[in-house]
Design an enzyme around this catalytic site. Structure first.
Site, short mmCIF file in Angstrom:
data_model
loop_
_atom_site.label_atom_id
_atom_site.label_comp_id
_atom_site.label_asym_id
_atom_site.label_seq_id
_atom_site.Cartn_x
_atom_site.Cartn_y
_atom_site.Cartn_z
N HIS A 113 0.87 -1.17 0.00
CA HIS A 113 0.00 0.00 0.00
C HIS A 113 0.91 1.22 0.00
CE1 HIS A 113 0.92 -0.70 4.23
NE2 HIS A 113 0.46 0.50 4.55
N HIS A 115 1.14 3.92 2.25
CA HIS A 115 1.54 4.63 3.46
C HIS A 115 3.02 5.01 3.34
CE1 HIS A 115 -1.46 3.82 6.97
NE2 HIS A 115 -1.41 5.11 6.69
N ASP A 117 5.56 5.02 5.29
CA ASP A 117 6.60 4.16 5.85
C ASP A 117 6.84 2.90 5.02
OD1 ASP A 117 3.96 3.54 6.98
OD2 ASP A 117 4.98 1.94 8.07
N HIS A 118 6.04 2.69 3.98
CA HIS A 118 6.24 1.54 3.09
C HIS A 118 6.86 1.94 1.75
CE1 HIS A 118 3.95 -1.57 5.44
NE2 HIS A 118 3.63 -0.45 6.06
#
Length: 358
Positions: A113, A115, A117-118
């Site tokens: 996804h 977000h 932090d990814h």
């Protein structure tokens, strides 16, 4: 003077001489030690000795909450001679290198996804892959619909830097055609869809529950009878339990509500209501260790590994507090994942071997 006192004085004198000698020759000693370290680490490739099979390296087991010992979400999956990465959290590409896994071997990136932090480690990953292999094609980034906008943004942000690299090092070293990334979007009708098949490797994407974040997916990798499921960020998911049936390894995110609640109470006490609101909100779209253990049991997986650890904690001492009742709910082996761990599942075997690469 007693003999013992004389010996103490002699030892003190020897120690003093030793310290002075080291200081005098510190530059030469430092250069020699540095050369030895460089010779042992440069060009190191931990993948060449791996047997044919499926291998999973944890390049990032952290979350957006700062943790000195954990990079952002990042997992390397090696199937035979092919290497892919799931998510590119901050510090992930650095850890891949520190583990002795060449970034230049990355064939593709799968995003669960979008977000921050990814994806916030994607810049270094694109760069190290490009420069590490003189790649002639951009990094293929697979993801659900919307990945096109993410990749367009990263390519725009790094376009000037790419030009600097080519101008400095030359097109033979950094071919302009290999810079950046290419979006490989997919759509899922129903619960899951096969998104890649290559040389015996099958990658299946499946929907997970991370509302209000949508789309959000996890991935299952199957290769020569071995399998790993990467949950991505999700609350407890019946879809995941169905897709993960019989998998050797389930890599599942985990948030321990009891520990997070203590953080929230401390934030409230300090008058940090804004951050306290966030730590309350995150409880509803992540799975607890106990819920992940329930899913592992229902899916009948061989081993459960926790990743995307929330909240951060400083040592192994806290592992039981983090796991809570998970060991009572899943009788297979449970591992609290740490950056640098490698799980090897040789083809033709049921073994899951674990070692540390950093």
């Amino acid at each position: 003077m007693k003999t013992s006192t004389k010996w103490l004085l002699v030892l003190a004198g020897v120690a003093t001489v030793g310290v002075l000698t080291v200081r005098h020759y510190q530059e030469q000693i430092g250069l020699a030690l540095f050369e030895r370290a460089v010779n042992s680490r440069v060009g190191r490739d931990a993948t060449v000795s791996l047997p044919d099979g499926l291998h999973v390296a944890l390049c990032g087991t952290g979350s957006p909450l700062p943790n000195a010992d954990r990079a952002g979400a990042c997992t390397v999956v090696i199937a035979g001679k092919h290497m892919y990465v799931v998510d590119a959290g901050e510090g992930g590409a650095r850890n891949i290198s520190l583990m002795g896994i060449p970034n230049g071997k990355i064939e593709g990136l799968f995003l669960t996804h979008f977000h921050s932090d990814h994806i916030d480690g994607m810049g270094p990953m694109m760069l190290l892959r490009w420069t590490g292999s003189s790649a002639k094609a951009p990094l293929a980034v697979h993801g659900p619909t919307g990945v096109e906008a993410v990749i367009a943004g990263f390519n725009a942000a790094y376009s000037q830097d790419n030009g600097y690299r080519v101008a400095h090092h030359g097109e033979d070293i950094v071919p302009p055609s290999g810079a950046g990334a290419t979006a490989m979007p997919f759509a899922i009708e129903g619960e899951s869809a096969v998104v890649l098949e290559k040389d015996g490797l099958k990658v299946t994407a499946f929907k997970v529950d991370h509302d209000p974040v949508s789309p959000a997916v996890g991935y299952r990798f199957d290769y020569k009878g071995r399998s790993v499921v990467v949950s991505g960020d999700t609350a407890k998911s019946a879809v995941l339990e169905r897709v993960a049936k019989g998998a050797d390894l389930l890599l599942h995110e985990a948030l321990q509500p009891r520990l997070v609640s203590k953080m929230t109470a401390a934030l409230d006490k300090k008058g940090l209501g804004n951050t306290a609101k966030i730590t309350r909100d995150i409880l509803d779209y992540h799975a607890s260790p106990e819920e992940a253990a329930d899913s592992a049991r229902k899916a009948g997986v061989g081993q459960l590994v926790f990743t995307h650890i929330v909240p951060p904690f400083p040592s192994h001492f806290f592992n039981p507090a983090f796991q809570g009742n998970a060991p009572k709910r899943f009788k297979g082996e449970i591992v609290v994942g740490e950056d640098g761990m490698l799980f090897s599942m040789p083809a033709g075997s049921k073994a899951i071997n674990r070692r540390e690469l950093m």
